[in-house]
Design an enzyme around this catalytic site. Structure first.
Site, PDB file in Angstrom:
ATOM      1  N   ILE A 159       0.999  -1.244   0.057  1.00  0.00           N
ATOM      2  CA  ILE A 159       0.005  -0.090   0.249  1.00  0.00           C
ATOM      3  C   ILE A 159       0.947   1.216  -0.083  1.00  0.00           C
ATOM      4  O   ILE A 159       2.024   1.140   0.417  1.00  0.00           O
ATOM      5  CB  ILE A 159      -1.013   0.032   1.197  1.00  0.00           C
ATOM      6  CG1 ILE A 159      -0.333  -0.145   2.718  1.00  0.00           C
ATOM      7  CG2 ILE A 159      -2.173  -1.003   1.066  1.00  0.00           C
ATOM      8  CD1 ILE A 159      -1.195  -0.100   3.787  1.00  0.00           C
ATOM      9  N   ASP A 160       0.273   2.281  -0.563  1.00  0.00           N
ATOM     10  CA  ASP A 160       1.188   3.516  -0.639  1.00  0.00           C
ATOM     11  C   ASP A 160       1.683   4.169   0.714  1.00  0.00           C
ATOM     12  O   ASP A 160       1.055   3.713   1.754  1.00  0.00           O
ATOM     13  CB  ASP A 160       0.370   4.788  -1.313  1.00  0.00           C
ATOM     14  CG  ASP A 160      -0.081   4.262  -2.628  1.00  0.00           C
ATOM     15  OD1 ASP A 160       0.692   3.481  -3.280  1.00  0.00           O
ATOM     16  OD2 ASP A 160      -1.103   4.825  -2.971  1.00  0.00           O
ATOM     17  N   LYS A 161       2.818   4.892   0.670  1.00  0.00           N
ATOM     18  CA  LYS A 161       3.421   5.498   1.856  1.00  0.00           C
ATOM     19  C   LYS A 161       2.188   6.387   2.699  1.00  0.00           C
ATOM     20  O   LYS A 161       2.256   5.915   3.784  1.00  0.00           O
ATOM     21  CB  LYS A 161       4.474   6.375   1.439  1.00  0.00           C
ATOM     22  CG  LYS A 161       5.097   7.241   2.550  1.00  0.00           C
ATOM     23  CD  LYS A 161       5.807   8.351   2.139  1.00  0.00           C
ATOM     24  CE  LYS A 161       6.279   9.251   3.350  1.00  0.00           C
ATOM     25  NZ  LYS A 161       7.059  10.474   2.875  1.00  0.00           N
TER      26      LYS A 161
END
Length: 303
Positions: A136-138
């Site tokens: 999942i994105d930062k």
């Protein structure tokens, strides 16, 4: 991409970093800037600056050295472990944490924290993301499943490929809906105009997102999204595509938005089969405090 390159005489104008990014799509803009600053890029035989404006007829040469290999180091970073057995770990990743090391983020990642927590992480083909089977994105918070051995990795990756996992996200998005639910079936690929972004493009990879409207407020809505596929930035791209970008999204949303750092997107529920026993496992975690605080403010304007 390593080696010595001599580009054909420049035909256009503009900043040299943008020009090189278009001419050499395998190099990221940040990598190009590093090369220019290090003196590896020469224009008409002279080193140059990132701000240099190329002119028609300029001759550009660059030397691309090998990138130093990433060193994986264990770091004592607190982890919110929701579940763990001999095959898998389920972790609740905080917003702001990168999942695995990369050129721009060599440490302080989830992988660095996992290496401190356990020596049992499945090897990865690339070498720099042991245990990681999905990301999942930062600036997206929430649940990730981690493989502790090769058998578990194979099982979890097969489940992802077969689309049998349950992956539910909560998102605060801009605007209100006339419908209560919908399906976005639109292919996603690299944005032709901005290499940092993804976009709905004709020749992209198949991407399907199911959404359900949970609550509506003044100018915003709370939605639940279920991923059928797992493309980079999928929910962020798809919601923006239908005119409802995720609030706080620095890439795909408007600047005038809710207060906070990064997008209001949370991987709330994760379900999969235990790799050895086949038992159905499902986990849910509440959204982080900043997400809940934003919701509390918005509820004062609920429709």
């Amino acid at each position: 991409m390593v080696g010595h390159y001599e580009l054909k005489p420049v035909q256009a104008e503009g900043r040299i970093d943008k020009y090189l990014a278009n001419e050499l799509p395998d190099l990221s803009r940040s990598r190009i800037k590093e090369l220019i600053k290090s003196g590896a890029v020469k224009v008409n035989g002279q080193t140059t600056k990132v701000s240099y404006q190329v002119e028609a007829g300029d001759k550009i040469m660059l030397e691309v050295p090998p990138v130093a290999p990433l060193k994986l180091e264990a770091e004592d970073i607190p982890l919110d472990i929701v579940y763990e057995d001999h095959d898998v770990i389920v972790v609740n990743k905080p917003q702001g944490m990168v999942v695995h090391p990369a050129a721009g983020h060599p440490n302080h990642t989830l992988v660095n924290a996992l290496l401190y927590h356990t020596k049992d992480l499945a090897a990865s083909p690339e070498g720099f993301r042991p245990g990681i089977v999905h990301r999942i994105d930062k600036d997206t918070s929430g649940l990730l499943m981690i493989a502790k051995n090769a058998k578990a990795r194979e099982s979890l990756e097969a489940q992802l490929a077969a689309k049998t996992n349950e992956r539910l996200y909560l998102a605060i998005v801009h605007g209100n809906f006339s419908e209560q639910a919908g399906v976005i079936d639109a292919p996603i690929g690299r944005d032709h105009g901005d290499r940092k972004k993804m976009a709905v493009v004709e020749n992209g990879k198949k991407a399907i997102t199911h959404f359900k409207v949970l609550q509506q407020f003044k100018n915003y809505s709370l939605v639940q999204c279920r991923l059928e596929t797992g493309r980079t930035h999928q929910i962020r791209v798809h919601m923006a595509y239908i005119g409802h970008p995720v609030a706080g999204d620095p890439l795909y949303g408007p600047k005038k938005t809710l207060k906070g750092q990064g997008q209001f997107l949370h991987a709330a529920t994760l379900g999969f089969k235990q790799p050895t026993t086949g038992k159905d496992l499902q986990f849910s975690v509440p959204a982080p405090e900043n997400f809940q605080a934003a919701l509390a403010e918005l509820e004062k304007t609920a429709n």
